[in-house]
Design a protein around this motif. Structure first.
Motif, PDB file in Angstrom:
ATOM      1  N   LYS A  85      51.583  67.772  24.920  1.00 60.97           N
ATOM      2  CA  LYS A  85      50.833  68.868  25.522  1.00 60.97           C
ATOM      3  C   LYS A  85      49.416  68.378  25.815  1.00 60.97           C
ATOM      4  O   LYS A  85      48.896  67.516  25.104  1.00 60.97           O
ATOM      5  CB  LYS A  85      50.787  70.061  24.564  1.00 60.97           C
ATOM      6  CG  LYS A  85      50.271  71.365  25.134  1.00 60.97           C
ATOM      7  CD  LYS A  85      50.243  72.462  24.068  1.00 60.97           C
ATOM      8  CE  LYS A  85      51.642  72.866  23.642  1.00 60.97           C
ATOM      9  NZ  LYS A  85      51.604  73.990  22.649  1.00 60.97           N
TER      10      LYS A  85
ATOM     11  N   GLU B 203      45.529  68.735  17.507  1.00 61.04           N
ATOM     12  CA  GLU B 203      44.763  68.482  18.717  1.00 61.04           C
ATOM     13  C   GLU B 203      43.877  67.260  18.494  1.00 61.04           C
ATOM     14  O   GLU B 203      43.146  67.187  17.506  1.00 61.04           O
ATOM     15  CB  GLU B 203      43.918  69.706  19.090  1.00 61.04           C
ATOM     16  CG  GLU B 203      44.761  70.925  19.434  1.00 61.04           C
ATOM     17  CD  GLU B 203      43.936  72.042  20.047  1.00 61.04           C
ATOM     18  OE1 GLU B 203      42.776  71.788  20.437  1.00 61.04           O
ATOM     19  OE2 GLU B 203      44.450  73.176  20.134  1.00 61.04           O
TER      20      GLU B 203
ATOM     21  N   GLU C  36      42.176  76.335  28.346  1.00 60.08           N
ATOM     22  CA  GLU C  36      41.290  77.040  27.418  1.00 60.08           C
ATOM     23  C   GLU C  36      40.026  77.493  28.150  1.00 60.08           C
ATOM     24  O   GLU C  36      39.685  76.970  29.206  1.00 60.08           O
ATOM     25  CB  GLU C  36      40.926  76.147  26.233  1.00 60.08           C
ATOM     26  CG  GLU C  36      40.121  74.913  26.570  1.00 60.08           C
ATOM     27  CD  GLU C  36      39.694  74.140  25.337  1.00 60.08           C
ATOM     28  OE1 GLU C  36      39.604  74.756  24.253  1.00 60.08           O
ATOM     29  OE2 GLU C  36      39.444  72.930  25.456  1.00 60.08           O
TER      30      GLU C  36
ATOM     31  N   GLN D 228      44.292  80.368  26.943  1.00 59.87           N
ATOM     32  CA  GLN D 228      43.525  80.668  25.739  1.00 59.87           C
ATOM     33  C   GLN D 228      42.095  80.956  26.151  1.00 59.87           C
ATOM     34  O   GLN D 228      41.550  80.297  27.034  1.00 59.87           O
ATOM     35  CB  GLN D 228      43.585  79.479  24.766  1.00 59.87           C
ATOM     36  CG  GLN D 228      42.794  79.653  23.486  1.00 59.87           C
ATOM     37  CD  GLN D 228      42.866  78.412  22.604  1.00 59.87           C
ATOM     38  OE1 GLN D 228      43.409  77.385  22.999  1.00 59.87           O
ATOM     39  NE2 GLN D 228      42.317  78.499  21.409  1.00 59.87           N
TER      40      GLN D 228
ATOM     41  N   SER E  43      47.753  75.346  15.496  1.00 64.43           N
ATOM     42  CA  SER E  43      47.151  74.139  16.061  1.00 64.43           C
ATOM     43  C   SER E  43      45.888  73.800  15.279  1.00 64.43           C
ATOM     44  O   SER E  43      45.007  74.646  15.098  1.00 64.43           O
ATOM     45  CB  SER E  43      46.814  74.359  17.541  1.00 64.43           C
ATOM     46  OG  SER E  43      46.375  73.176  18.140  1.00 64.43           O
TER      47      SER E  43
ATOM     48  N   LYS F 103      37.414  73.468  29.274  1.00 63.42           N
ATOM     49  CA  LYS F 103      37.065  74.822  29.696  1.00 63.42           C
ATOM     50  C   LYS F 103      36.103  74.845  30.878  1.00 63.42           C
ATOM     51  O   LYS F 103      36.074  75.820  31.640  1.00 63.42           O
ATOM     52  CB  LYS F 103      36.461  75.596  28.520  1.00 63.42           C
ATOM     53  CG  LYS F 103      35.194  75.001  27.942  1.00 63.42           C
ATOM     54  CD  LYS F 103      34.740  75.786  26.714  1.00 63.42           C
ATOM     55  CE  LYS F 103      35.714  75.637  25.576  1.00 63.42           C
ATOM     56  NZ  LYS F 103      35.259  76.323  24.341  1.00 63.42           N
TER      57      LYS F 103
ATOM     58  N   PHE G 119      46.569  81.759  21.421  1.00 65.18           N
ATOM     59  CA  PHE G 119      46.847  81.346  22.797  1.00 65.18           C
ATOM     60  C   PHE G 119      48.218  81.901  23.174  1.00 65.18           C
ATOM     61  O   PHE G 119      49.064  82.152  22.315  1.00 65.18           O
ATOM     62  CB  PHE G 119      46.768  79.822  22.986  1.00 65.18           C
ATOM     63  CG  PHE G 119      47.636  79.008  22.076  1.00 65.18           C
ATOM     64  CD1 PHE G 119      48.911  78.628  22.454  1.00 65.18           C
ATOM     65  CD2 PHE G 119      47.157  78.585  20.844  1.00 65.18           C
ATOM     66  CE1 PHE G 119      49.702  77.857  21.623  1.00 65.18           C
ATOM     67  CE2 PHE G 119      47.944  77.818  19.999  1.00 65.18           C
ATOM     68  CZ  PHE G 119      49.223  77.452  20.385  1.00 65.18           C
TER      69      PHE G 119
ATOM     70  N   ASP H 171      43.283  66.934  23.683  1.00 64.86           N
ATOM     71  CA  ASP H 171      42.300  68.009  23.831  1.00 64.86           C
ATOM     72  C   ASP H 171      41.230  67.635  24.843  1.00 64.86           C
ATOM     73  O   ASP H 171      40.941  66.456  25.076  1.00 64.86           O
ATOM     74  CB  ASP H 171      41.651  68.282  22.467  1.00 64.86           C
ATOM     75  CG  ASP H 171      40.911  69.608  22.429  1.00 64.86           C
ATOM     76  OD1 ASP H 171      41.101  70.426  23.354  1.00 64.86           O
ATOM     77  OD2 ASP H 171      40.146  69.835  21.474  1.00 64.86           O
TER      78      ASP H 171
ATOM     79  N   VAL I 260      47.804  73.655  28.417  1.00 58.26           N
ATOM     80  CA  VAL I 260      47.069  74.819  27.932  1.00 58.26           C
ATOM     81  C   VAL I 260      45.727  74.853  28.651  1.00 58.26           C
ATOM     82  O   VAL I 260      45.013  73.847  28.694  1.00 58.26           O
ATOM     83  CB  VAL I 260      46.832  74.744  26.411  1.00 58.26           C
ATOM     84  CG1 VAL I 260      46.099  76.000  25.925  1.00 58.26           C
ATOM     85  CG2 VAL I 260      48.133  74.572  25.662  1.00 58.26           C
TER      86      VAL I 260
ATOM     87  N   LYS J  31      45.367  69.910  26.931  1.00 64.46           N
ATOM     88  CA  LYS J  31      44.541  71.111  26.998  1.00 64.46           C
ATOM     89  C   LYS J  31      43.392  70.833  27.963  1.00 64.46           C
ATOM     90  O   LYS J  31      42.598  69.897  27.759  1.00 64.46           O
ATOM     91  CB  LYS J  31      44.015  71.466  25.612  1.00 64.46           C
ATOM     92  CG  LYS J  31      43.177  72.733  25.584  1.00 64.46           C
ATOM     93  CD  LYS J  31      42.816  73.142  24.158  1.00 64.46           C
ATOM     94  CE  LYS J  31      43.913  73.939  23.537  1.00 64.46           C
ATOM     95  NZ  LYS J  31      43.489  74.577  22.254  1.00 64.46           N
TER      96      LYS J  31
ATOM     97  N   GLU K 234      44.917  78.588  17.275  1.00 67.04           N
ATOM     98  CA  GLU K 234      44.143  77.381  17.000  1.00 67.04           C
ATOM     99  C   GLU K 234      43.167  77.695  15.883  1.00 67.04           C
ATOM    100  O   GLU K 234      42.472  78.718  15.920  1.00 67.04           O
ATOM    101  CB  GLU K 234      43.382  76.902  18.237  1.00 67.04           C
ATOM    102  CG  GLU K 234      42.577  75.640  17.977  1.00 67.04           C
ATOM    103  CD  GLU K 234      41.798  75.155  19.188  1.00 67.04           C
ATOM    104  OE1 GLU K 234      41.076  74.142  19.063  1.00 67.04           O
ATOM    105  OE2 GLU K 234      41.897  75.794  20.249  1.00 67.04           O
TER     106      GLU K 234
ATOM    107  N   VAL L 288      48.555  67.197  20.781  1.00 66.86           N
ATOM    108  CA  VAL L 288      47.919  67.738  21.981  1.00 66.86           C
ATOM    109  C   VAL L 288      46.701  66.885  22.331  1.00 66.86           C
ATOM    110  O   VAL L 288      45.882  66.586  21.459  1.00 66.86           O
ATOM    111  CB  VAL L 288      47.467  69.201  21.759  1.00 66.86           C
ATOM    112  CG1 VAL L 288      46.870  69.787  23.036  1.00 66.86           C
ATOM    113  CG2 VAL L 288      48.628  70.053  21.272  1.00 66.86           C
TER     114      VAL L 288
END
Length: 662
Positions: free
Chosen positions: A565, A516, A603, A623, A482, A570, A418, A546, A601, A567, A430, A544
């Motif tokens: 963080k 994560e 993804e 990512q 990660s 997607k 990433f 996720d 982040v 994520k 990751e 993180v």
């Protein structure tokens, strides 16, 4: 000396100055004592009256000066306190039992009224009539605890606030100061995020998590009032072929049209949701007669005879529909969905384009519902109960073989890079675990990790993944590695100790490791997980959140757990450029992250357009397969990524490209 000059005037002047000085320093209460006990020498009696008169005048003048000074200082302090209150970010209200005595500028702006309009009125008049009594009670018996309330602006719009009160003295009498914080924007952001986490970004229907909650609520309602609930699971046949013919965007457009068409046939009390990629669900609360769900199925099947339009071309689609009834076939939401899934799979393997009611004989000797739903193993195309039983036995066999697979080296890791969004400089990797079964072939992570939980191998598998990833991070000098944590690992009280030992053994600094955590792992024992994550943060590793946006994520998780963080799921990234709601959701998530001071982040970045949009919106990290695919090893180079849009100048000599090799 003045006395030796023999001048009565000088004697008087000396004594007068001395009186004035003594008075100004010691006060008028010492004046008479001084006169009686001093060597006040007046050579001529005529001066006595004049001196006393002048002393009296001076005393009065000095008394007035002292009194004026005592008035000026408190007034200056009051003005300073008012300026300080007006500079405060939060609203401040001074009142006695709710009657307004003073308001600062922030509260004036919050409510839209001038302070002169509100002085002497009761603060409870600034809310809905139904809430007036409750607000009056809070104001008359103030508490230091924070309470939430709804106030009305001068334009009659609502303002959501938090309030906390303390007692003080105001103008010499007891009063109360109430601090009032405007949380309207926070509430609106929370509502938008709840909509995101509870609804599918593509179709805007309830997602699987929310659909399951609504189904369980419907079952509870049935228990109270009697009756039955019917559940339908609708699987779109041959969606993969449509994606290949029209691209994934074409398949997404088909799914949106199907969602609209399904919504047109449901009863007012029915609920339609999107469960997975090609699966929809319908809840029919209090369905009553069995023919009601059959009637709905007939309407849906007839409507699918009309083609859908994709890119100006007519496309036909069909559904494999599975049905189950509460309480006949199952007594909870997961059980009903499992039964529907099993029935729909039978229709699909028979060629699709039909419907089937679940029967208990089909489920004999099968694994529990969660295993059937989440760990599907491919089977021959034959719609017989024997094949389904064979499938489940194969799943049990794989779970047993997984224990040996780790020691035999069949489980290996791959690493996906990433990048920093603006510069596209490498930020880290990751780690993903894969099981290459000698007979079954590759088994994806989402399947065999669940098999590990079922077989009680999560701890062993997790330790293997963590140690292997740390060794690889040291080998390739990765800036950050990660690693995903399973719910079982997060509930292990020895996890912090194991992490310390692996870091010591591999030599990896803790700041180059992050974990994560899916919010699915936070629903079992939140307090224990919070303690575990805080212990990990003390070690120095990052945490993180996720799959933010899958249906579990919330403000509560961000505020309760020490994440540094998040994520983004997607599916939200995939919908950018095609769904305005996805863009609004992304903006809300980025704003939330800024408020909580956490990094983001994105993804699943698969196109240049998505990358450019994320760069424009200042998402910190990206990512996806457009930037780099998972691979067995990673070599860090210093060349700029080819054919990728770099926002801003690339820093010379910084790692920016990952070349992966198997």
């Amino acid at each position: 000396m003045l006395r030796d000059w023999g001048c009565p005037g000088f004697h008087f002047l000396f004594d007068f100055l001395f009186v004035a000085f003594a008075f100004s320093v010691q006060g008028p209460e010492h004046l008479l004592g001084w006169i009686g006990g001093s060597s006040f020498h007046l050579r001529n009696g005529i001066w006595i009256g004049a001196v006393l008169a002048l002393v009296a005048v001076v005393a009065v003048a000095l008394i007035r000066i002292r009194r004026r000074r005592s008035e000026i200082i408190p007034e200056a302090r009051r003005q300073w306190a008012r300026r300080l209150a007006d500079a405060a970010f939060d609203g401040l209200l001074i009142h006695r039992s709710g009657t307004i005595l003073q308001m600062n500028n922030a509260l004036v702006r919050l409510l839209g009224y001038r302070e002169t309009e509100m002085l002497g009125t009761h603060f409870s008049s600034l809310t809905h009539a139904a809430l007036t009594a409750a607000l009056r009670t809070e104001l008359e018996a103030p508490q230091p605890e924070i309470i939430a309330f709804t106030l009305l602006h001068a334009d009659k719009s609502e303002r959501f606030v938090e309030m906390a009160s303390h007692t003080l003295e105001f103008n010499g009498l007891p009063a109360t100061v109430t601090a009032i914080r405007d949380i309207t924007e926070r509430r609106e952001l929370q509502a938008r995020l709840e909509h995101v986490t509870q609804n599918d970004a593509l179709t805007r229907l309830p997602n699987r998590s929310q659909f399951t909650k609504m189904l369980q609520a419907s079952l509870i309602g049935n228990d109270r009032g009697g009756g039955t609930t019917a559940v339908l699971l609708l699987e779109v046949d041959r969606l993969k072929a449509i994606n290949e013919a029209f691209g994934r965007s074409g398949g997404d457009r088909l799914l949106r049209q199907i969602a609209l068409r399904l919504g047109g046939f449901k009863h007012e009390s029915d609920i339609v949701g999107r469960l997975d990629g090609n699966k929809f669900g319908i809840i029919q609360p209090h369905s009553g007669a069995p023919n009601r769900n059959s009637s709905l199925v007939n309407q849906i099947e007839m409507s699918f005879e009309e083609p859908f339009i994709i890119d100006g071309r007519a496309v036909t689609a069909s559904l494999s529909i599975g049905m189950a009834i509460y309480p006949e076939h199952a007594t909870d939401a997961e059980g009903l969905l499992w039964a529907c899934n099993l029935a729909a799979e039978q229709v699909s393997q028979a060629g699709g384009g039909g419907s089937r009611m679940f029967v208990h004989e089909d489920a004999k000797d099968l694994l529990p519902p969660k295993t059937v739903v989440r760990a599907k193993i491919s089977t021959p195309n034959a719609a017989t109960p024997e094949n389904f039983r064979g499938t489940m036995r194969a799943t049990q066999r794989l779970a047993q073989e997984l224990g040996l697979a780790i020691s035999r080296g069949e489980v290996s890791l791959e690493y996906q890079p990433f990048f920093a969004s603006k510069s596209l400089g490498l930020s880290g990797f990751e780690a993903f675990a894969y099981w290459r079964h000698p007979k079954e072939g590759p088994v994806p992570p989402d399947q065999f990790v669940l098999l590990a939980e079922q077989a009680g191998l999560s701890a062993a598998l997790g330790n293997f993944i963590l140690e292997t990833a740390c060794v690889e991070a040291m080998r390739c000098k990765a800036p950050l590695m990660s690693v995903n944590l399973s719910p079982t690992q997060l509930g292990d009280p020895d996890l912090p100790g194991k992490v310390r030992e692996i870091l010591r053994k591999t030599g990896l600094p803790p700041e180059r490791l992050e974990f994560e955590v899916s919010e699915r792992a936070l629903n079992v024992q939140p307090q224990r997980q919070q303690q575990a994550m805080q212990a990990l943060r003390v070690i120095g590793v990052g945490i993180v959140l996720d799959d933010f946006g899958t249906g579990f994520s919330s403000l509560t998780s961000l505020s309760s757990f020490p994440f540094n963080k998040i994520k983004i799921e997607k599916q939200i990234i995939r919908a950018l450029g095609e769904d305005e709601n996805a863009e609004a959701v992304l903006g809300a998530i980025l704003a939330l992250a800024r408020n909580f001071r956490v990094e983001v982040v994105a993804e699943g970045v698969e196109t240049e357009a998505q990358l450019l949009y994320l760069q424009e919106k200042n998402c910190q990290f990206v990512q996806g397969c457009h930037l780099g695919r998972p691979a067995a090893q990673a070599v860090i180079l210093t060349d700029a990524p080819a054919n990728l849009p770099v926002a801003g100048a690339q820093a010379a000599g910084k790692p920016s490209l990952v070349v992966t090799q198997r």
